[in-house]
Design an enzyme around this catalytic site. Structure first.
Site, PDB file in Angstrom:
ATOM      1  N   HIS A 148       0.865  -1.184   0.000  1.00  0.00           N
ATOM      2  CA  HIS A 148       0.000   0.000   0.000  1.00  0.00           C
ATOM      3  C   HIS A 148       0.893   1.224   0.000  1.00  0.00           C
ATOM      4  O   HIS A 148       2.100   1.143   0.239  1.00  0.00           O
ATOM      5  CB  HIS A 148      -0.943   0.014   1.211  1.00  0.00           C
ATOM      6  CG  HIS A 148      -0.225   0.000   2.538  1.00  0.00           C
ATOM      7  ND1 HIS A 148       0.441   1.099   3.052  1.00  0.00           N
ATOM      8  CD2 HIS A 148      -0.067  -0.984   3.463  1.00  0.00           C
ATOM      9  CE1 HIS A 148       0.961   0.802   4.232  1.00  0.00           C
ATOM     10  NE2 HIS A 148       0.675  -0.461   4.501  1.00  0.00           N
ATOM     11  N   ASP A 269      -1.791 -19.685  12.302  1.00  0.00           N
ATOM     12  CA  ASP A 269      -0.584 -20.259  12.884  1.00  0.00           C
ATOM     13  C   ASP A 269      -0.492 -19.932  14.377  1.00  0.00           C
ATOM     14  O   ASP A 269      -0.438 -18.761  14.760  1.00  0.00           O
ATOM     15  CB  ASP A 269       0.645 -19.709  12.162  1.00  0.00           C
ATOM     16  CG  ASP A 269       1.893 -20.520  12.435  1.00  0.00           C
ATOM     17  OD1 ASP A 269       2.370 -20.485  13.582  1.00  0.00           O
ATOM     18  OD2 ASP A 269       2.372 -21.182  11.508  1.00  0.00           O
ATOM     19  N   SER A 284       3.056  -5.187   6.998  1.00  0.00           N
ATOM     20  CA  SER A 284       2.581  -4.841   5.657  1.00  0.00           C
ATOM     21  C   SER A 284       3.672  -5.135   4.638  1.00  0.00           C
ATOM     22  O   SER A 284       4.807  -4.687   4.785  1.00  0.00           O
ATOM     23  CB  SER A 284       2.208  -3.362   5.585  1.00  0.00           C
ATOM     24  OG  SER A 284       1.083  -3.091   6.367  1.00  0.00           O
TER      25      SER A 284
END
Length: 322
Positions: A148, A269, A284
């Site tokens: 992003h 997980d 990110s």
């Protein structure tokens, strides 16, 4: 993106730029390592008070995060503009800042030093923080991170004038929980610049590096290859070695979705849930792999559920990389 160590604001060594390839590669290295990012712009932001001269700035109302707009009638677009403005003024000065999207004018008496008048604060030009590297193309030196764009203080895409990438380490982890997104807290070493940032786009930040990263090359997925079901993400949440963690792709959205959220993922997980609570800031860009292919990158976390977030399709990142 979070604040980094003060030394990060120093100018990095010159770096030899490489051309970026316009055609997407068919094989890439999924990386998953944390790096420091410094995106330069014409925005000057207060990041810390000086230990000696900071009391006057603090008492005058200057706050961390304030964006300097002008000093007296001189517009501020660089650190040199600050020095020029202070050298032209005597005693008390009017300092206009942008805070929370609104302009505010403060009266401040600069501290006097052997090098001239100073505001008593440390300033940063642009934005600095950490992120995770999604991919590296060893043939061209191109890499991508975040999945992003980086926004300015107004919430708009930062108009980057230049940028550098640095070696970084994780110092601690704030676990995410409902209503309170967590984060990886890290620092970058301004002495170890290994890449130049060339583009800040809604689909990620892209640059080039001669040094790069090593690892196995994997095929780049087509959008129709992505399926709901089990997958993995590659992230570094401790130490400096990326680990793979199990996730599930819950839902697939249109490839052309403009907000970059092409699929919904959930962390399954146990070790990652124990370490971070799920997806946290700093992750990110973590590459998402499914059936031996690179399918995308982690981009956002749901504020009310830290185990769940969004991913961007790798093809959209590569198109933005140019």
């Amino acid at each position: 993106m979070k604040r980094m160590i003060r030394a990060f604001a120093l100018t990095a060594a010159l770096f030899a730029l490489l051309p970026m390839q316009s055609k997407a590669a068919e094989l890439l290295i999924p990386v998953g390592k944390i790096i420091g990012l410094q995106l330069g712009s014409d925005t000057i932001t207060v990041v810390a008070y000086d230990d000696v001269l900071g009391s006057q700035a603090r008492s005058s109302g200057l706050k961390i995060g304030d964006e300097l707009v002008k000093i007296e009638d001189i517009p501020i677009q660089s650190a040199q503009d600050v020095r020029t403005a202070l050298n032209r003024c005597a005693d008390c000065v009017d300092v206009t800042v942008r805070r929370g999207g609104k302009l505010k004018t403060l009266q401040l008496t600069p501290g006097q030093t052997a090098d001239g008048p100073r505001l008593g604060v440390y300033l940063r030009q642009g934005i600095a923080g950490i992120g995770t590297v999604t991919f590296y193309d060893p043939d061209t030196g191109t890499f991508g991170t975040l999945g992003h764009g980086v926004s300015d203080s107004k919430g708009n895409l930062l108009q980057m004038t230049q940028g550098n990438a640095y070696e970084a380490t994780i110092q601690s982890v704030k676990k995410g929980k409902s209503g309170d997104p967590g984060q990886l807290k890290g620092s970058a070493d301004a002495k170890n610049c290994f890449g130049a940032l060339l583009r800040n786009t809604p689909q990620g930040v892209f640059g080039v590096s001669e040094q790069g990263w090593t690892g196995d090359l994997v095929p780049v997925a087509q959008f129709e290859d992505i399926q709901t079901g089990s997958a993995t993400i590659r992230s570094t949440v401790a130490g400096d070695t990326p680990q793979e963690y199990s996730v599930e792709i819950l839902k697939i959205y249109p490839e052309t979705r403009e907000d970059g959220r092409n699929f919904l993922i959930k962390v399954t997980d146990p070790s990652l849930l124990d370490a971070t609570g799920g997806i946290v800031q700093g992750m990110s860009g973590s590459p998402i792999l499914q059936n031996g292919m690179l399918v995308g990158a982690v981009t956002h976390v749901l504020v009310n559920d830290s185990t769940t977030g969004y991913g961007i399709f790798i093809g959209n990142m590569l198109d933005a990389a140019g």
